[in-house]
Design an enzyme around this catalytic site. Sequence first.
Site, short mmCIF file in Angstrom:
data_model
loop_
_atom_site.label_atom_id
_atom_site.label_comp_id
_atom_site.label_asym_id
_atom_site.label_seq_id
_atom_site.Cartn_x
_atom_site.Cartn_y
_atom_site.Cartn_z
CD GLN A 128 -2.39 90.24 135.31
OE1 GLN A 128 -3.12 91.17 135.60
NE2 GLN A 128 -1.12 90.18 135.68
CE1 TYR A 158 8.38 88.99 143.97
CE2 TYR A 158 9.36 89.95 142.00
CZ TYR A 158 9.29 89.85 143.37
OH TYR A 158 10.12 90.62 144.14
CG ASN A 170 -0.30 86.19 132.19
OD1 ASN A 170 -1.10 85.79 131.37
ND2 ASN A 170 -0.10 87.49 132.42
CD GLU A 179 4.37 82.37 142.12
OE1 GLU A 179 3.85 82.48 143.24
OE2 GLU A 179 4.58 83.33 141.35
CG ASP A 188 3.61 90.81 137.32
OD1 ASP A 188 3.29 91.87 137.89
OD2 ASP A 188 2.80 90.04 136.78
CB CYS A 237 -0.42 95.64 140.42
SG CYS A 237 0.34 94.95 141.90
CD GLU A 271 -0.93 95.02 136.38
OE1 GLU A 271 -0.23 94.01 136.49
OE2 GLU A 271 -1.83 95.31 137.19
#
EC number: 2.1.1.-
Length: 363
Positions: free
Chosen positions: A187, A215, A220, A236, A296, A321, A355
């Site tokens: 980020q 994802y 994070n 992921e 995400d 996003c 975002e």
Amino acid sequence: MSRPQFDPSAYAAQLEDKKSRLAGLLAPFAAPAPEIFESPREHYRLRAEFRLWRETGNEKRHYAMFEQGDKHTPILIEDFPIASRRINELMPRLKAAWADPALGFKLFQVEFLTTLAGDALITLCYHRPIDDAWRQAAEKLAAELGVNLVGRSRGKRIVVGRDYVEEELSVAGRRFRYRQPEGAFTQPNGEVNQKMLGWAYEALGQRDDDLLELYCGNGNFTLPLATRVRKVLATEISKSSVNAALANLADNAVDNVSLVRLSAEELTQALNEVRPFRRLADIDLKSYAFGNVFVDPPRAGMDPDTCELTRRFERILYISCNPETLAQNIAQLHDTHRISRCALFDQFPYTHHMESGVLLERR
């Protein structure tokens, strides 16, 4: 990267425009008013990438950026107020080092990666092979600047120090440590990212069931959200992000997360028992009591099958996003889930990008 227009006096009006745009996209779904999380007006961006531009007729070079769609007219950069103070402090010192041919010869691109914790990594990209002479000069420079350095040329990568930076973020009074690898997604706006983690932590609430995360990147969100549930299955596809996430879980002594390298589409097939996957051989999917899913996704949003998969969960926590694809996904889920919370996180001041986050709960 292209140069954002930097005008702090216009920040409030631009943020209001984003708020109105998000509210308009979510209005068909009777969404509550979005919670707004502002960005610092300057020095908010923790990474930056510059090309090098040589002046015609001499050897003087500058950091340069370009307007989107125009790769021939450089904008010469002496300082970069949207970038972190650490980046701005390093820029002139690195520029002075280009005088050494071992470092400056055929250098064409520079990438800075920094953290709120003060760590820094610089990647130097070359149109020539790099060798031991480069390493020796880079080791001296890294010591002088107090940074990690990575050199890249065709087919070669030399690391001086670490190939990642170390970040610390605070969520609900607990500090989490992150390794953020060179070349992997992180980020860009650290202050807003920390606010985003806090919002997601609060929105999920304390649960006695399990969480599926799609994802997950370098973990994070995984680290703080794992403290809210019994256990987590996270997926992921990027190998470097998976390795960073595993290291971050270990560094923070988070032991209730299983991480698998599968795409969201592949996990959908596994959960629907369409086909088995060797990477899930040690994981008993039937042992999970999934009540929550966290997504995400990339700018394209969730594909229809993955979106349909999320419908089976009581709570869908969605960070986006791209508000347009967020709205498209919500439209698919609206008959079974309602928006109970939504938020705007101004990760990208002075641009049209935003975002956003929503909590969808079963009707």
